[in-house]
Design an enzyme around this catalytic site. Structure first.
Site, PDB file in Angstrom:
ATOM      1  N   SER A   1     -40.991  16.829   9.108  1.00  0.00           N
ATOM      2  CA  SER A   1     -41.310  16.236   7.810  1.00  0.00           C
ATOM      3  C   SER A   1     -42.527  15.313   7.822  1.00  0.00           C
ATOM      4  CB  SER A   1     -40.113  15.479   7.246  1.00  0.00           C
ATOM      5  OG  SER A   1     -39.891  14.282   7.948  1.00  0.00           O
TER       6      SER A   1
ATOM      7  N   LYS B   1     -40.283   8.103   6.706  1.00  0.00           N
ATOM      8  CA  LYS B   1     -41.121   8.654   5.629  1.00  0.00           C
ATOM      9  C   LYS B   1     -42.232   7.672   5.287  1.00  0.00           C
ATOM     10  CE  LYS B   1     -38.105  12.005   5.056  1.00  0.00           C
ATOM     11  NZ  LYS B   1     -38.344  13.304   5.618  1.00  0.00           N
TER      12      LYS B   1
END
Length: 155
Positions: A38, A82
């Site tokens: 990710s 993230k």
């Protein structure tokens, strides 16, 4: 008798050490192993070791483009790494994940942030679960330690 005192002193020092490490881990920072696609190309798919700073969250607010560690909205025992894309009050244009749902805009509510992976096609992030409460932010990723050729400050 002296041997028993020596063992007791050693045990006491060991307990103090464990307590100190626990406090440092909970309030100052720790190391984390990052795996998954990710955050490509910023973080490698197969296990970067990074330094997570917890202490600065008490003194400076999270800002856009920082890489953060958060409790997973799907499993609070796990964490996700993230990038912060938006802060409270920002209006975010949400791109379609699969191409089937419509694109739309969302205004981030007070006390929340918007996070996304750097590799949007392989990231489960705010596009899936919406704005994330600031209370779920556990730290800032400051530095990559491993792999050595890529070691350095992360931006």
């Amino acid at each position: 008798m002296a041997r028993a005192r020596s063992r007791a002193a050693l045990l006491a020092r060991g307990l103090w050490g464990v307590c100190a490490l626990s406090v440092v881990h909970a309030h100052v920072g720790h190391f984390a192993l990052c795996k998954g696609p990710s955050m490509l190309p910023t973080l490698h798919r197969f296990g970067d070791i990074v330094v997570v700073d917890r202490a600065s969250l008490h003194f400076t607010p999270v800002s856009r483009s920082e890489i953060v560690v958060c409790a997973s909205p799907y499993d609070p025992k796990k964490t996700v790494i993230k990038r912060v894309r938006g802060l409270e009050g920002d209006t975010i244009h949400v791109r379609s994940i699969t191409g089937e749902e419509p694109e739309h805009e969302i205004t981030i509510p007070k006390g929340h942030i918007w996070i996304e992976g750097d590799n949007p096609h392989q990231s489960t992030d705010s596009r899936h679960y919406g704005p994330l409460p600031l209370a779920m932010v556990k730290g800032r990723v400051r530095f990559r330690l491993w792999p050595l050729p890529s070691a350095g400050r992360l931006r």
